[in-house]
Design an enzyme around this catalytic site. Sequence first.
Site, PDB file in Angstrom:
ATOM      1  N   ASN A  71       9.721   8.208   3.815  1.00  0.00           N
ATOM      2  CA  ASN A  71       8.603   8.930   3.236  1.00  0.00           C
ATOM      3  C   ASN A  71       7.747   9.493   4.346  1.00  0.00           C
ATOM      4  O   ASN A  71       7.608   8.914   5.417  1.00  0.00           O
ATOM      5  CB  ASN A  71       7.771   8.036   2.290  1.00  0.00           C
ATOM      6  CG  ASN A  71       6.651   7.320   3.004  1.00  0.00           C
ATOM      7  OD1 ASN A  71       5.590   7.892   3.248  1.00  0.00           O
ATOM      8  ND2 ASN A  71       6.883   6.057   3.356  1.00  0.00           N
ATOM      9  N   GLY A 114      12.523  -0.147   2.393  1.00  0.00           N
ATOM     10  CA  GLY A 114      13.581  -0.565   1.472  1.00  0.00           C
ATOM     11  C   GLY A 114      14.515  -1.592   2.096  1.00  0.00           C
ATOM     12  O   GLY A 114      14.346  -1.991   3.251  1.00  0.00           O
ATOM     13  N   CYS A 162      -1.880   4.836  11.973  1.00  0.00           N
ATOM     14  CA  CYS A 162      -2.480   6.157  12.031  1.00  0.00           C
ATOM     15  C   CYS A 162      -2.706   6.557  13.490  1.00  0.00           C
ATOM     16  O   CYS A 162      -3.132   5.739  14.295  1.00  0.00           O
ATOM     17  CB  CYS A 162      -3.811   6.061  11.318  1.00  0.00           C
ATOM     18  SG  CYS A 162      -4.240   7.533  10.455  1.00  0.00           S
ATOM     19  N   GLY A 221       7.078  -3.134  -2.151  1.00  0.00           N
ATOM     20  CA  GLY A 221       6.824  -1.711  -1.981  1.00  0.00           C
ATOM     21  C   GLY A 221       7.841  -0.847  -2.697  1.00  0.00           C
ATOM     22  O   GLY A 221       7.759  -0.629  -3.907  1.00  0.00           O
ATOM     23  N   ASN A 266       5.032  -2.475   8.337  1.00  0.00           N
ATOM     24  CA  ASN A 266       4.916  -1.109   7.873  1.00  0.00           C
ATOM     25  C   ASN A 266       6.293  -0.441   8.066  1.00  0.00           C
ATOM     26  O   ASN A 266       7.250  -1.124   8.419  1.00  0.00           O
ATOM     27  CB  ASN A 266       3.824  -0.374   8.673  1.00  0.00           C
ATOM     28  CG  ASN A 266       3.150   0.697   7.825  1.00  0.00           C
ATOM     29  OD1 ASN A 266       3.796   1.439   7.125  1.00  0.00           O
ATOM     30  ND2 ASN A 266       1.829   0.759   7.899  1.00  0.00           N
ATOM     31  N   VAL A 273       4.532  10.913   3.312  1.00  0.00           N
ATOM     32  CA  VAL A 273       3.432  11.312   2.437  1.00  0.00           C
ATOM     33  C   VAL A 273       2.244  11.765   3.282  1.00  0.00           C
ATOM     34  O   VAL A 273       1.552  12.728   2.935  1.00  0.00           O
ATOM     35  CB  VAL A 273       3.034  10.144   1.507  1.00  0.00           C
ATOM     36  CG1 VAL A 273       1.752  10.468   0.748  1.00  0.00           C
ATOM     37  CG2 VAL A 273       4.165   9.848   0.524  1.00  0.00           C
ATOM     38  N   GLY A 274       2.023  11.087   4.381  1.00  0.00           N
ATOM     39  CA  GLY A 274       0.964  11.521   5.278  1.00  0.00           C
ATOM     40  C   GLY A 274      -0.418  11.203   4.762  1.00  0.00           C
ATOM     41  O   GLY A 274      -1.359  11.981   4.925  1.00  0.00           O
ATOM     42  N   GLY A 318      11.449  -4.236   2.314  1.00  0.00           N
ATOM     43  CA  GLY A 318      12.742  -4.333   1.638  1.00  0.00           C
ATOM     44  C   GLY A 318      12.865  -5.398   0.577  1.00  0.00           C
ATOM     45  O   GLY A 318      13.982  -5.728   0.162  1.00  0.00           O
ATOM     46  N   SER A 348       0.822  -1.215   0.000  1.00  0.00           N
ATOM     47  CA  SER A 348       0.000   0.000   0.000  1.00  0.00           C
ATOM     48  C   SER A 348       0.855   1.264   0.000  1.00  0.00           C
ATOM     49  O   SER A 348       1.840   1.365   0.734  1.00  0.00           O
ATOM     50  CB  SER A 348      -0.893   0.001   1.235  1.00  0.00           C
ATOM     51  OG  SER A 348      -1.625   1.207   1.285  1.00  0.00           O
TER      52      SER A 348
HETATM   53  C1  LIG Z   1       5.846   6.173  -0.264  1.00  0.00           C
HETATM   54  C2  LIG Z   1       5.230   5.168   0.643  1.00  0.00           C
HETATM   55  C3  LIG Z   1       3.894   5.294   1.023  1.00  0.00           C
HETATM   56  C4  LIG Z   1       3.287   4.365   1.865  1.00  0.00           C
HETATM   57  N1  LIG Z   1       1.970   4.501   2.185  1.00  0.00           N
HETATM   58  C5  LIG Z   1       1.354   3.542   2.927  1.00  0.00           C
HETATM   59  C6  LIG Z   1      -0.037   3.581   3.173  1.00  0.00           C
HETATM   60  O1  LIG Z   1      -0.737   4.474   2.706  1.00  0.00           O
HETATM   61  N2  LIG Z   1      -0.601   2.597   3.929  1.00  0.00           N
HETATM   62  C7  LIG Z   1       0.144   1.576   4.456  1.00  0.00           C
HETATM   63  O2  LIG Z   1      -0.396   0.704   5.120  1.00  0.00           O
HETATM   64  N3  LIG Z   1       1.469   1.491   4.212  1.00  0.00           N
HETATM   65  C8  LIG Z   1       2.096   2.440   3.462  1.00  0.00           C
HETATM   66  N4  LIG Z   1       3.451   2.343   3.206  1.00  0.00           N
HETATM   67  C9  LIG Z   1       4.220   1.211   3.749  1.00  0.00           C
HETATM   68  C10 LIG Z   1       4.389   0.112   2.711  1.00  0.00           C
HETATM   69  O3  LIG Z   1       3.144  -0.414   2.331  1.00  0.00           O
HETATM   70  C11 LIG Z   1       5.268  -1.025   3.261  1.00  0.00           C
HETATM   71  O4  LIG Z   1       4.673  -1.565   4.408  1.00  0.00           O
HETATM   72  C12 LIG Z   1       6.668  -0.571   3.605  1.00  0.00           C
HETATM   73  O5  LIG Z   1       7.117   0.385   2.685  1.00  0.00           O
HETATM   74  C13 LIG Z   1       7.682  -1.703   3.679  1.00  0.00           C
HETATM   75  O6  LIG Z   1       7.847  -2.331   2.448  1.00  0.00           O
HETATM   76  P1  LIG Z   1       9.008  -1.958   1.375  1.00  0.00           P
HETATM   77  O7  LIG Z   1      10.293  -1.897   2.127  1.00  0.00           O
HETATM   78  O8  LIG Z   1       8.951  -3.029   0.341  1.00  0.00           O
HETATM   79  O9  LIG Z   1       8.648  -0.612   0.818  1.00  0.00           O
HETATM   80  C14 LIG Z   1       4.050   3.282   2.357  1.00  0.00           C
HETATM   81  C15 LIG Z   1       5.385   3.156   1.984  1.00  0.00           C
HETATM   82  C16 LIG Z   1       5.992   4.075   1.136  1.00  0.00           C
HETATM   83  C17 LIG Z   1       7.437   3.880   0.764  1.00  0.00           C
END
Ligand SMILES: Cc1cc2nc3c(=O)[nH]c(=O)nc-3n(C[C@H](O)[C@H](O)[C@H](O)COP(=O)(O)O)c2cc1C
Lengths: 259, 259, 303, 303
Positions: free
Chosen positions: C71, C218, C131, C266, C193, C73-74, C245, C23
């Site tokens: 990030n 990452g 949240c 992600g 997350n 983004v909020g 990651g 997400s």
């Molecule tokens: C830019 C960005 C926005 C994200 N927004 C959300 C979100 O809206 N809701 C959520 O549950 N996780 C959000 N995440 C977390 C990712 O879904 C994921 O749990 C996290 O990035 C770890 O995976 P990764 O290392 O493969 O990115 C966000 C991550 C990134 C990098």
Amino acid sequence: MKEPKVLQVIENKPIAAGIYSLELYHHALCEEVLPGQFFHIKCGGDKFPLLRRPISLSYTKREKGAVVLIYRVQGQGTEFLSSRRPGDSLDVLGPLGSGFEVNRQYERVAIVGGGIGIAPLVELAGIYGDRAAVFAGYRDETFLLKELQERSADVRAATEDGSFGYGGFVTDLLLQYLKEQRTDMVFACGPKPMLKTVAKICRENSVGCQVSLEERMACGVGACLGCSCAVNERDGSLQYKRVCKDGPVFRAEEVCWDE
Amino acid sequence: MKEPKVLQVIENKPIAAGIYSLELYHHALCEEVLPGQFFHIKCGGDKFPLLRRPISLSYTKREKGAVVLIYRVQGQGTEFLSSRRPGDSLDVLGPLGSGFEVNRQYERVAIVGGGIGIAPLVELAGIYGDRAAVFAGYRDETFLLKELQERSADVRAATEDGSFGYGGFVTDLLLQYLKEQRTDMVFACGPKPMLKTVAKICRENSVGCQVSLEERMACGVGACLGCSCAVNERDGSLQYKRVCKDGPVFRAEEVCWDE
Amino acid sequence: MSSVDMSVNIAGIRLKNPVMTASGTFGFGEEYGEYYDLNRLGAVVVKGLTLRPRKGNPPPRTCETPAGMLNSVGLQNPGVDFFLEKELPRLLDRGACVIANISGASVDEYCLMMEKLSKSGVAAVELNLSCPNVKEGGIAFGLKPDLVYEVTRRVKECGQKPVIVKLSPNVTDIVEIALAAAEGGGDAVSLINTLLAMDIDVWSRRPVLGNTYGGLSGPAVKPVALRMVHQVAGAVDIPVIGMGGILDWYDAVQFILAGAKAVAVGTANFVNPLAPVEIIEGIERYLVKQGFTSVEDMVGALV
Amino acid sequence: MSSVDMSVNIAGIRLKNPVMTASGTFGFGEEYGEYYDLNRLGAVVVKGLTLRPRKGNPPPRTCETPAGMLNSVGLQNPGVDFFLEKELPRLLDRGACVIANISGASVDEYCLMMEKLSKSGVAAVELNLSCPNVKEGGIAFGLKPDLVYEVTRRVKECGQKPVIVKLSPNVTDIVEIALAAAEGGGDAVSLINTLLAMDIDVWSRRPVLGNTYGGLSGPAVKPVALRMVHQVAGAVDIPVIGMGGILDWYDAVQFILAGAKAVAVGTANFVNPLAPVEIIEGIERYLVKQGFTSVEDMVGALV
Ligand SMILES: Cc1cc2nc3c(=O)[nH]c(=O)nc-3n(C[C@H](O)[C@H](O)[C@H](O)COP(=O)(O)O)c2cc1C
Ligand SMILES: Cc1cc2nc3c(=O)[nH]c(=O)nc-3n(C[C@H](O)[C@H](O)[C@H](O)COP(=O)(O)OP(=O)(O)OC[C@H]3O[C@@H](n4cnc5c(N)ncnc54)[C@H](O)[C@@H]3O)c2cc1C
Ligand SMILES: Cc1cc2nc3c(=O)[nH]c(=O)nc-3n(C[C@H](O)[C@H](O)[C@H](O)COP(=O)(O)OP(=O)(O)OC[C@H]3O[C@@H](n4cnc5c(N)ncnc54)[C@H](O)[C@@H]3O)c2cc1C
Ligand SMILES: Cc1cc2nc3c(=O)[nH]c(=O)nc-3n(C[C@H](O)[C@H](O)[C@H](O)COP(=O)(O)O)c2cc1C
Ligand code: FES
Ligand code: FES
């Protein structure tokens, strides 16, 4: 004071599939380094890969003031190494570790290497020369045979696929040899199962044995306790020693082979 | 379907201190790309640096089927870029983003670049040719002047240290110009404070203005919402738009300059 | 090559393969849908939704860190109604299996969103509990087991869709949180997350992110994510979706061996838009090479 | 260049500069003492000590991860008595300012060690609270505020040396823990210790570490460490010692700006044995360039 050395690459070329010979220039180093010692090399940029990679001395070229390292491309670090070109430089710690215990009185020694584990034995073969019988075990493709033959008249190769020399394990050759020939010391380097067999053969034939071990390393200098191997203490207890500082060469009897 | 492109480096050479000109070969791309669009480039190995780096099109060389990118070496990513040699390849996404809104009816436009922000304006200058007055602002050393002069007869340079052309800010030149010359549109790229001044000058002189913005990017394609800039909505509220997808070019009026 | 069964059963839904998008890293599929067919994915998990549209945080919102990124983004998003009206139909048209990720400022908000989503074509709902809970004085739901239990239980009552509870890694005891999710009736848990983190620019002497703190994702976080997935998979009976990651098939296989039944990709999307499909292919090759006949056989298969 | 004052006052001790070594990455100074004079450092924090000698964990004990590393050394050390008899005199002879890092399996063990160290030449004692507390059923001291408070308070009563409480990052609320340390009488806090993590080899299908889990350190964790230091420095009145992923002066300055009065260099030693001294020089250059006259002026100086 010690310091990380910046060494120039003289040559870096493949000598078999995925195996490279790297020649580095450093006069003083070349005089100082002992067979069995290793170098801890920064293989890449700043943060990735992060840690240094340990690579043993294979042999020196004193006339050129060069040390030669033989390495197999395994992952990111050695991949980077293989991309170095003559004139590039490398950030190196070392020589590190204890090296083989060399007794110049020995009249006959056996030197046993398996795979890339042959590389760290070449300098040693040069010290014992014709007093050494050298056993080199390969899976299939051979390498470093010429370098070994230049140092000892008695080099015996084994390949697991039978494509060259004896077909089978190099330890078979060693067993045969020790039965026939009084030997003062066996020096071995190679994969752990091979070393374990060598240790067993030596024990059963009452020959001293030194093995060079590998373990994942962080610091390489003895500070982090990350590269431990289990050794048997005199009192029967188990203790962890540092491969980088207390080794990488250990007496086969002290190594705890079942860990 | 879109896909990451593997582009060959034709040339990669310094054109000023720390500034490089990178020529990449891709016939189709060269036809497709619009002034103001950018490429998202993998600058390095697998994991480090991790993210791609956005670099704008500077100009095309249609006869060679090449796109030229001009970049300043800033950190790890652009450092890596500068080490690429002819024949090496680069993993590139793009062209991305919206580009400048080009109206071929305009009789007179002003193109204003500051520092490395001059680079993304060269292709645009080629489109308007002698209908464009081009203002190029530098700190000290100039670059790309020849390329701009080949495209427009009216190129005016400013240097902050006064070493070449007008001594002072390029926006002084623009202000002077807009007072004297009816202009249909101003296109600008450069550091934010400069763009803010350009926007103010245009507003005060009732001239339309398009600015190309920069923001730190992750995906570069509009998926992550990481590269937002604040824009004023018609209803007076503030909204975040994506520099990579809704931009990088925005109308100066909509940009919220005080954020 | 398809001699292996790549499908997995998660929370009562059958995914054609174990690879989803994480997400917030994939928008509503529009951008990356230009690179491959979205129906090749196990599931598309969409950008986090809130009850009402949200503007998100001030820029800069991203920055790179060693082998990772931050990030902030909020939760910028157009709101759940807009999603149901505009985005979801487009995604379903393309044959995607869609999972909605929702964030509420109160239990009631979660429930309201679940009610709306229940009547839609989404395959499941993922609860983002990172949240801040306004009623609890701003502490995130995901940080306290009793809140996790409560929100999960209540959301389950409000709708029929399977519920995936997404866990925050910023906790002392991830197992305790996962158990609370399972006890509350969660059909699966997903983790991790992002890790709460920060970067500073020493020349401007300012935090790099406009929001000061942001979430770390990452490769840098992968070892932490693997550990948490391994702990949780060993403790709960419901399926675990692993992420954090994953850049390539190797990483994905690590998570599955650690006990994840599915994985989410992600940050890797930003590096390589084709990452998810390349990961699917890579997992399949690994299964064949290792003699597994189905991906489910490989789940938790550490020796 | 020395127009700036590099010294800092921490927990009542004056360090000649704000750079120390991180416990467990520097042994007892013997190895890296061959690369430079140990008295150039602000302080040498030695390998974690326990009451009795410890063998440590089975190998492999380290592995590399993206921009980081795992370790599961498991507190191998010769015990506090051996330290006092053999290692400390050697270190003091070399003019090093020595901080002892101690781990106990019970509050009594911490106290016993403090008593022994009180009579020695160590400048301060750092409490490593990541060790499992055998009496509390194995939960680490550092994970619960009341345990942190308790052990700090008791240790303070047992000896005169300043006490630095080292915080584990594996907690939901680092501020709560830091406050407990301060309330218990801690003279400073240091953070972060390693993040609990894991790596898996997909070919052998085994955890890479002999101990399955290990601690993540190195640049990968820096953003998490910076965030925690920033949070803690904003909440407690005692000095903060920052660490986690510091490779060079830039990283060190980030921690100081985030509010750390001193920093510790860990994993970086393995990459570059000269890292700590190069960092000292780099901080000094930064101070001069930015117009600070002392490092203490820069502490927490975010604008
Ligand atoms: C830019 C960005 C926005 C994200 N927004 C959300 C979100 O809206 N809701 C959520 O549950 N996780 C959000 N995440 C977390 C990712 O879904 C994921 O749990 C996290 O990035 C770890 O995976 P990764 O290392 O493969 O990115 C966000 C991550 C990134 C990098
Ligand atoms: C004392 C010593 C001497 C060595 N001498 C040689 C030599 O002369 N020639 C040669 O080819 N190889 C030698 N090795 C093995 C060599 O260090 C590894 O192949 C190399 O570190 C792999 O790094 P990589 O990044 O290419 O592979 P990766 O697999 O990507 O490495 C990942 C991590 O695992 C570690 N690692 C992987 N394999 C080994 C291994 N076998 N031993 C220790 N750590 C490992 C790496 O150092 C790194 O930290 C030696 C190892 C030791 C301990
Ligand atoms: C749409 C767009 C077009 C651009 N076009 C050009 C161009 O034509 N020529 C050119 O020289 N530069 C251009 N830039 C700026 C360029 O992207 C950065 O200089 C570059 O990313 C720096 O990367 P680095 O790794 O060398 O530096 P680092 O400072 O190490 O980068 C660290 C991180 O910050 C980001 N970053 C740093 N500076 C910038 C910046 N100014 N804008 C956005 N992100 C930044 C990087 O992408 C990276 O994620 C453009 C930026 C954008 C957004
Ligand atoms: C190999 C190794 C051993 C460690 N041993 C200890 C220890 O004994 N006591 C302790 O408090 N911290 C120990 N740590 C944690 C470090 O002191 C430090 O908190 C952590 O590594 C983060 O800093 P870094 O990223 O600079 O390494 C150890 C870290 C490593 C890498
Ligand atoms: S690698 Fe650090 S002690 Fe051997
Ligand atoms: S960089 Fe991802 S939306 Fe612009």
